[in-house]
Design an enzyme around this catalytic site. Sequence first.
Site, PDB file in Angstrom:
ATOM      1  N   HIS A 148       0.842  -1.199   0.000  1.00 14.29           N
ATOM      2  CA  HIS A 148       0.000   0.000   0.000  1.00 14.29           C
ATOM      3  C   HIS A 148       0.878   1.251   0.000  1.00 14.29           C
ATOM      4  O   HIS A 148       2.096   1.148   0.172  1.00 14.29           O
ATOM      5  CB  HIS A 148      -0.911   0.019   1.244  1.00 14.29           C
ATOM      6  N   HIS A 196      -6.106  -1.859   4.063  1.00  8.61           N
ATOM      7  CA  HIS A 196      -5.934  -0.687   3.201  1.00  8.61           C
ATOM      8  C   HIS A 196      -5.076  -1.005   1.985  1.00  8.61           C
ATOM      9  O   HIS A 196      -4.154  -1.801   2.036  1.00  8.61           O
ATOM     10  CB  HIS A 196      -5.379   0.524   3.949  1.00  8.61           C
ATOM     11  N   HIS A 210       4.737   7.412   2.681  1.00  5.34           N
ATOM     12  CA  HIS A 210       5.517   6.177   2.571  1.00  5.34           C
ATOM     13  C   HIS A 210       4.843   5.203   1.616  1.00  5.34           C
ATOM     14  O   HIS A 210       3.668   5.361   1.304  1.00  5.34           O
ATOM     15  CB  HIS A 210       5.694   5.491   3.937  1.00  5.34           C
ATOM     16  N   HIS A 242       0.451  -1.064  14.696  1.00  5.52           N
ATOM     17  CA  HIS A 242      -0.504  -0.007  14.396  1.00  5.52           C
ATOM     18  C   HIS A 242      -1.823  -0.315  15.096  1.00  5.52           C
ATOM     19  O   HIS A 242      -2.277  -1.465  15.058  1.00  5.52           O
ATOM     20  CB  HIS A 242      -0.838   0.019  12.902  1.00  5.52           C
ATOM     21  N   TYR A 251       8.944   1.616  10.124  1.00 12.83           N
ATOM     22  CA  TYR A 251       9.131   2.675   9.133  1.00 12.83           C
ATOM     23  C   TYR A 251      10.613   2.978   9.032  1.00 12.83           C
ATOM     24  O   TYR A 251      11.297   3.081  10.049  1.00 12.83           O
ATOM     25  CB  TYR A 251       8.416   3.953   9.570  1.00 12.83           C
ATOM     26  N   GLU A 261       8.083   1.249   4.409  1.00 15.43           N
ATOM     27  CA  GLU A 261       7.572   0.527   5.572  1.00 15.43           C
ATOM     28  C   GLU A 261       7.620  -0.961   5.269  1.00 15.43           C
ATOM     29  O   GLU A 261       7.420  -1.376   4.129  1.00 15.43           O
ATOM     30  CB  GLU A 261       6.105   0.943   5.837  1.00 15.43           C
TER      31      GLU A 261
END
Lengths: 303, 117
Positions: A148, A196, A210, A242, A251, A261
Amino acid sequence: MAVIRLGYVHVRVTDLAQARQHYQETLGMDPVHEEDGRVYLKSWDEDDHHSVVLEEGGVGLVKFGYKVTGDGTLDAIETRARSFGASCERMSKGDNAGVGDGLRVTLPSDHVLELYSDVEYLGTNVGKLNPAPWPRGLRGIGVPRINHALITTEDPALLERFFQDVLAFRPAERLVAGDEDSDLVGSWMYCGDQPHDIAFVKGANGKLHHFAYEVDDWSALLRAGDVMSMDDVPIDFGPARHGITRGGTIYFFDPSGNRNEVFSGGYRTGPDFRPITWTMDQAARGINYTHREIDQAFLEVVT
Amino acid sequence: MPRVTVVPHDVRVQARPGESVVDALRRAGWRSRYRCRRGGCGVCKVPLVEGRVDYPQPVAESVLAAAERDSGLCLPCRAVPVTDVVVDLGAEPLRAVLASTALPRTGFSRTTEQEGR
Ligand code: FES
Ligand SMILES: [Fe+2]
């Protein structure tokens, strides 16, 4: 008729040789094509021609591409994008090595998004017949695939509406400062059943926060951290979990300062998933559930 | 070895040949304001009050524009002192850290990196 996944990210790098060292030796991607000032790379578990393009000169995002199904999706998206008021143009085979005709859209956030269904098939490094779970001789982290991207936009509500109305994405998680549309701070949206496929937070238009690689699990994440230490890769934060997406994360920065990431896990969504809301007082927990504290600069630092 | 002086804190450290301002400070146990340490994010950008620096690694114009350089700004994570320099880190305090420098890439090495602190 749908968007399938993030297909490629095309970024600028200040020094191509150093960038290659990072993306090939530290992350473990394979170069598949080169032209002046550009390298096209693929991760081992990806089928399509490439997923990352490095272009020498500057820093930040040139554009990114999402693959769509071939059944008239491009036409439908073009119609919807035009009625939304976004500018778009047809892109031709060869504009990107290995990628066929498609559609190039300028998002309300000024990012360039390319959509395509026709792309050269190279296959994974383990093949499709009685495959091994992973290929021997991986370099460095040995990332299997990209996952993503997170971009910044002056108007998150507008961009969310664009992804919803034009591309049929749905929000999985939303970070809000209040009840108004204009209070939307960030949105994490999906097109399939991931938590996501694209995310965006409030910030300058046209910028990249990112892009992420997916790794198997938490221990793969920790091993990725070992490789980053060996290669002295600057870490932004992590390993941590997260709150938003529930994924594991580290990250880090490439040699030009573009943020990467490694991401693991996360739940499944789907067409019946109801979005999750995070309030600003819990934003730090949403981003870093483990530490519950992030630097102010974290969301603002983009390339 | 050029000397790096940070004001207003009045911290002084020596920079090794080829070493950036940020790396020289880190080796001496100081964390200044930075994020990517790779010249990409612009977070470290501060006034260069005195002296000259060089950028052996290319720096994007979008991060440090020529006009900004001319007006006396520098990018400490990429700026390598060529003379003694003075940088103004402003109000944000230096933080004491114990940071490890990059290791040689292959296996065991006899190189000692100990004289720094
Ligand atoms: S810390 Fe990112 S440019 Fe210096
Ligand atoms: Fe992410």
